[in-house]
Design an enzyme around this catalytic site. Structure first.
Site, mmCIF file in Angstrom:
data_model
loop_
_atom_site.group_PDB
_atom_site.id
_atom_site.type_symbol
_atom_site.label_atom_id
_atom_site.label_comp_id
_atom_site.label_asym_id
_atom_site.label_seq_id
_atom_site.Cartn_x
_atom_site.Cartn_y
_atom_site.Cartn_z
ATOM 1 C CE LYS A 103 -12.502 8.511 -17.976
ATOM 2 N NZ LYS A 103 -12.591 9.309 -16.796
ATOM 3 C CE1 TYR A 117 -17.680 11.835 -14.804
ATOM 4 C CE2 TYR A 117 -16.391 11.830 -12.786
ATOM 5 C CZ TYR A 117 -17.236 11.188 -13.667
ATOM 6 O OH TYR A 117 -17.644 9.902 -13.411
ATOM 7 C CG ASP A 163 -9.616 16.930 -14.154
ATOM 8 O OD1 ASP A 163 -8.949 16.371 -15.050
ATOM 9 O OD2 ASP A 163 -10.577 16.389 -13.591
ATOM 10 N NE ARG A 185 -2.869 0.411 3.353
ATOM 11 C CZ ARG A 185 -2.110 0.503 4.473
ATOM 12 N NH1 ARG A 185 -1.304 1.534 4.659
ATOM 13 N NH2 ARG A 185 -2.181 -0.429 5.384
HETATM 14 O O1 P1T Z 1 -13.499 7.918 -13.522
HETATM 15 P P1 P1T Z 1 -12.302 8.347 -12.707
HETATM 16 O O2 P1T Z 1 -11.032 7.714 -13.127
HETATM 17 O O3 P1T Z 1 -12.546 8.293 -11.237
HETATM 18 O O4 P1T Z 1 -12.061 9.911 -13.066
HETATM 19 C C1 P1T Z 1 -12.963 10.925 -12.749
HETATM 20 C C2 P1T Z 1 -12.830 12.068 -13.716
HETATM 21 C C3 P1T Z 1 -12.089 13.171 -13.333
HETATM 22 N N1 P1T Z 1 -11.930 14.233 -14.147
HETATM 23 C C4 P1T Z 1 -12.483 14.260 -15.379
HETATM 24 C C5 P1T Z 1 -12.300 15.460 -16.244
HETATM 25 C C6 P1T Z 1 -13.224 13.175 -15.829
HETATM 26 O O5 P1T Z 1 -13.757 13.240 -17.062
HETATM 27 C C7 P1T Z 1 -13.410 12.047 -14.980
HETATM 28 C C8 P1T Z 1 -14.219 10.869 -15.398
HETATM 29 N N2 P1T Z 1 -15.027 11.111 -16.493
HETATM 30 C C9 P1T Z 1 -15.842 10.211 -17.122
HETATM 31 C C10 P1T Z 1 -16.007 8.957 -16.730
HETATM 32 C C11 P1T Z 1 -16.548 10.740 -18.308
HETATM 33 O O6 P1T Z 1 -17.058 9.962 -19.137
HETATM 34 O O7 P1T Z 1 -16.608 11.972 -18.439
#
Ligand code: P1T
Length: 379
Positions: free
Chosen positions: A195, A98, A170, A46
């Protein structure tokens, strides 16, 4: 080193025991000690894991930062950053973002006493009106999800720096290939590595990159103390994905531009949101701030009919109707019912997010096939 070389080599060395060129997946929970406290830098997985260490170093290099810290998801990374603050602290947030980020802010940390002010930071002047003596952080996405607004990172940083406020960007939509917020004055960069960094829709992960040693130490403490760490297999997948980030992003940008231009001239399309189009309000800023316009775009049909929009989303065949973005395959998302459903309808409407908006993550397939698919779906 330049970006492409860093993507492939930064933080990565042949495995010292075998010479394996690819960083092994250290699938272990613990590390053996010769005597209490006598270990090789790793005690418990961890806290540290060699596969994660390689990825963290690679990500730091890509964002031109000193420290990279990975988490089990983008939202786990967001969670760690918000834990830097205390009840009464105020955070100004760009209002288009988001839905999950909005949700953790308003339904988790607001209950712990943090105060969030959502404003349209595509207009930097609105920032000054939202700041109070209690403001500790400004949080922006650029381009924003899903309306593709551009926020002037250097312009916002000039204000936050002067007041000792932390600026968090972000950078998920742009990826470090197109934009490096730390170079523009941001203090912390956060990514959903799910992503573009991973790039193949096969893992969920988050990452933070920053320069400040004290804040990095605190975030690493939170990473270990709260425990939302990614597993070594996922770290391997993201490290591997990053090796082609630059090549993928080039094609994402080319394909998205081709799709945006096609949609723009379509008689049944009322509006296309893509910073690469000259009439996008953030086009000039994007040219200054980014090294390409990215693979994300949104659009609305004429008539503003949800039935028409739904029909397009049902008819697509090369695009897949799904949440998420940034993978090699093209995705189509309905923000109002999917990624932004956790934002109340009135809030979405106030911000200009219509129920009829369709978002595309343009993949790296042949652009003619993507355009033909949209042509048959829109009719
Ligand atoms: O899904 P996760 O890895 O927890 O990330 C969250 C997140 C944070 N910031 C942005 C700009 C994001 O687009 C996302 C997650 N977004 C999607 C799942 C989406 O389809 O927009």
């Amino acid at each position: 080193m330049n970006f492409a070389t860093k993507a492939i080599h930064a933080g990565v060395e042949p495995d010292p025991t075998t010479g394996a060129i690819m960083t092994p997946i250290y699938q272990t929970s613990t590390f053996v000690q010769a005597s209490p406290g006598q270990h090789k830098g790793y005690e418990y997985a961890r806290t540290h894991n060699p596969t994660r260490t390689a990825l963290q170093q690679n990500l730091a290099a890509l964002e031109n930062g000193r420290h990279g810290i990975c988490f089990a998801s983008g939202l786990a990374a967001t969670d760690a950053i918000l834990k830097l603050y205390r009840p009464g602290d105020e955070i100004v947030v760009s209002s288009d973002l988001y839905g999950g980020t909005y949700r953790i802010m308003t339904r988790v940390f607001q209950e712990f006493g943090l105060v969030f002010r959502f404003v349209n930071l595509a207009d930097t002047a609105q920032l000054e009106t939202a700041l109070t003596p209690a403001t500790k952080m400004v949080w922006i996405e650029t381009p924003t999800n899903p309306l593709m607004r551009l926020v002037d990172i250097a312009g916002v940083a000039a204000i936050t720096r002067a007041k000792g406020i932390q600026l968090v960007v972000d950078n998920t939509f742009a990826s470090p290939y197109l934009q490096n917020p730390l170079d523009l004055g941001a203090d912390i960069v956060v990514h959903s590595a799910t992503k573009y960094l991973g790039g193949h829709s096969d893992t969920v992960m988050g990452a933070i990159v920053l320069n400040d040693d004290d804040t990095a130490q605190r975030l690493a403490f939170i990473q270990n103390a709260c425990g939302a760490v990614p597993g070594p297999q996922d770290c391997f997948l993201v490290l591997r994905g990053i090796k082609t980030l630059h090549v993928r992003m080039q094609r994402h940008c080319e394909n998205a531009m081709a799709v945006a231009q096609y949609l723009k001239q379509h008689p049944k399309v009322a509006h296309v949101y893509y910073p690469g189009l000259p009439d996008h309000p953030g086009h000039e800023l994007a040219q200054r701030q980014m090294r390409g316009f990215g693979g994300m775009l949104s659009f609305e049909l004429t008539g503003d009919s949800l039935a028409d929009a739904t029909q397009v989303m049902e008819r697509i065949q090369v695009f897949s109707l799904a949440e998420s973005l940034g993978g090699v395959e093209s995705l189509c998302t309905h923000p109002a019912s999917m990624t932004h459903a956790s934002i109340p309808k009135e809030e979405r409407a106030k911000n200009g997010l219509r129920d009829t908006l369709i978002r595309l993550s343009v993949g790296i397939e042949d652009s003619q096939d993507l355009i033909a698919d949209l042509a048959q779906a829109i009719g």
